[in-house]
Scaffold this motif. Structure first.
Motif, mmCIF file in Angstrom:
data_model
loop_
_atom_site.group_PDB
_atom_site.id
_atom_site.type_symbol
_atom_site.label_atom_id
_atom_site.label_comp_id
_atom_site.label_asym_id
_atom_site.label_seq_id
_atom_site.Cartn_x
_atom_site.Cartn_y
_atom_site.Cartn_z
ATOM 1 N N PRO A 162 0.873 -1.066 -0.019
ATOM 2 C CA PRO A 162 0.137 -0.147 0.033
ATOM 3 C C PRO A 162 0.777 1.243 -0.084
ATOM 4 C CG PRO A 162 -0.645 -1.529 1.844
ATOM 5 C CD PRO A 162 0.754 -1.931 1.020
ATOM 6 N N GLY A 163 0.458 2.196 -0.618
ATOM 7 C CA GLY A 163 1.173 3.636 -0.634
ATOM 8 C C GLY A 163 1.511 4.111 0.604
ATOM 9 N N TRP A 164 0.763 4.066 1.646
ATOM 10 C CA TRP A 164 1.084 4.440 2.909
ATOM 11 C C TRP A 164 2.119 3.692 3.862
ATOM 12 C CZ3 TRP A 164 -0.152 0.413 5.659
ATOM 13 C CH2 TRP A 164 -1.439 -0.378 5.315
ATOM 14 N N VAL A 165 2.350 2.706 3.117
ATOM 15 C CA VAL A 165 3.561 1.783 3.854
ATOM 16 C C VAL A 165 4.963 2.597 3.614
ATOM 17 C CG1 VAL A 165 5.084 -0.284 3.664
ATOM 18 C CG2 VAL A 165 2.682 -0.401 3.805
ATOM 19 N N THR A 166 5.177 3.245 2.371
ATOM 20 C CA THR A 166 6.280 4.131 2.348
ATOM 21 C C THR A 166 6.201 5.603 2.542
ATOM 22 O OG1 THR A 166 5.664 3.569 -0.096
ATOM 23 C CG2 THR A 166 7.524 2.331 1.039
ATOM 24 N N ALA A 167 5.156 6.003 2.516
ATOM 25 C CA ALA A 167 4.764 7.543 2.539
ATOM 26 C C ALA A 167 5.468 7.896 3.923
ATOM 27 C CB ALA A 167 3.237 7.582 2.623
ATOM 28 N N GLN A 168 6.188 9.055 3.699
ATOM 29 C CA GLN A 168 6.434 9.765 4.957
ATOM 30 C C GLN A 168 5.573 10.564 5.724
ATOM 31 O OE1 GLN A 168 9.717 8.612 6.005
ATOM 32 N NE2 GLN A 168 9.490 7.272 4.078
#
Ligand code: LLP
Length: 422
Positions: free
Chosen positions: A416-422
């Protein structure tokens, strides 16, 4: 009889050199002999000549489509324990009316699917399951043919993890509840109670636990009939053992003799659910030695197969005979060594202090009696690929499941995108 024999110095599967097959498909891989599968089936089924018997191959032992289809072509039915196995059996050409749906935890969705497919028999393992099937069948306007799986409280005298018929095991309905439950089932909508089932465990190497269990079932049938209940079929399960080391498992004709003795005059249709006996000895796992090393005064052969490919040795402390594919000289010195896989677990061991002829990196080994509960129990632990399954038939050979690939293995995961979103 084994179709895995040395010829001209190399182990063959029927007429196929395993050295050549290893070159073609790469190691490790499973190899099944069609001749041995057919012989195991005809030996088993043939033992019951003259009786009303359906042999429903227990798909869990080896659920490759080619294996199921081979048995289906010989007239076998199938014993399945999940929607996946049911779909496999149907896809392999097993007629729906020869499919037995076993298993302690069938879901309503699975029942719905099986009823729509006109599955021939449901083996019921509990009262809540009975109620659920009645509801699902009634809502579809169907009548499910059921048998009640009895827990006969018999010790199968096998490994405790594959013993299923002792009081306190999770399987079946207690013997002394059967009359009441059967009578209740006869009054429930959507159900057609037709008999009983029993399966006391796997890899049985003695016949007396079978006789014990069968006699309890026969007594119960008499009681049910005396109660005015209809009983016209019995499912006697699987469980007949094979040779892994030096066992002398009963021959099917002796097993059938007990069946004749106990049920011969009972006027019931009989079903059997053999798995291991039909496939176990018909398969081997071929693996290559990667390294030979010494440590702590012990010698190890590290091979390219591992516990994720064949989990039986570590899960059940099971013995599998292991032979070099290149025939060792008769007078070759033997010395003890551990045969271990590359997985990062101490338990990833195929054999401990096994007497073997000298082994070197690159040598091929055949792990025998791996046709049952081998490939089906494989996983991708340590992100290892599922290995190929092959089948030979005389001089013919086929890959019946190719090795999976890394793109498939890794590509199934979703980040999911939020895994790597800072
Ligand atoms: N029917 C029922 C209801 C079963 O639970 C089983 C096996 C069979 C038939 C087939 O039994 P067989 O003829 O193969 O003995 N993974 C273990 C064996 C588990 C057996 C589970 N049930 C092993 O590798 O030894």
């Amino acid at each position: 009889m084994s179709s895995f024999e040395y010829r001209g110095g190399a182990l063959h599967a029927e007429d196929v050199s395993l050295t050549n097959l290893a070159e073609k498909v790469g190691t490790p891989f499973y190899c099944y002999s069609a001749e041995m599968l057919r012989k195991a089936y005809t030996d088993f089924a043939g033992a019951f000549a003259g009786l009303d018997v359906t042999v429903c191959y227990a798909v869990k032992a080896n659920s490759n489509q080619a294996v199921i289809a081979l048995f289906a072509a010989l007239g076998a039915g199938a014993d399945v324990v999940s929607e996946g196995e049911l779909r496999r059996a149907l896809a392999a050409g097993v007629p729906a009316d020869k499919i037995v749906f076993s298993g302690v935890g069938k879901t309503r969705d699975e029942m719905d699917m099986a009823l729509r497919a006109d599955c021939g028999q449901f083996n019921i393992e509990s009262e809540p399951e009975l109620a659920a099937l009645s509801e699902v069948a009634a809502s579809l306007g169907k009548s499910a043919t059921i048998v009640l799986r009895v827990n006969p409280d018999v010790d199968a005298d096998t490994h405790h993890k594959i013993s299923t018929g002792r009081a306190g095991d999770k399987f079946g309905i207690e013997l002394d509840r059967i009359r009441e439950v059967y009578a209740a089932a006869a009054k429930m909508p959507g159900l057609n109670p037709s008999g009983l089932a029993v399966h006391i465990g796997s890899q049985l190497t003695r016949l007396d636990p079978f006789r014990d269990a069968f006699e309890r079932i026969a007594a119960l049938v008499r009681e049910l009939r005396a109660d005015g209940l209809h009983v016209d079929r019995l499912d006697l399960g699987g469980g007949l053992g094979i040779v892994y080391r030096d066992e002398v498992p009963p021959v099917p004709t002796d097993y059938a003799e007990i069946v004749r003795d106990v049920f011969g005059d009972m006027d019931v249709a009989l079903t059997f659910e053999p798995g291991r006996r039909l496939t176990g000895e018909a398969g081997i796992l071929v693996t290559r030695v990667i390294y030979v090393k010494e440590s702590g005064g012990r010698k190890f052969a590290v091979v390219d197969a591992a516990m994720n490919d064949l989990i039986r040795p570590t899960l059940y402390e099971a013995w599998h005979d292991i032979d070099p594919v290149a025939q060792p000289a008769d007078d070759a010195a033997r010395m003890p060594l551990d045969i271990v896989g590359p997985v990062c677990e101490t338990g990833d061991v195929f054999a401990v202090q096994r007497d073997m002829p000298p082994l070197a990196a690159g040598d091929l080994l055949a792990v025998r009696s791996a046709g049952a509960y081998g490939a089906v129990m494989a996983s991708t632990y340590n992100s290892r690929l599922l290995i190929p399954e092959t089948m030979v038939n005389g001089s013919q050979e086929a890959v019946i499941r190719p090795r999976t690939d890394y793109d498939t293995l890794i590509g199934q995961d979703v980040v999911p995108g939020w895994v790597t979103a800072q």
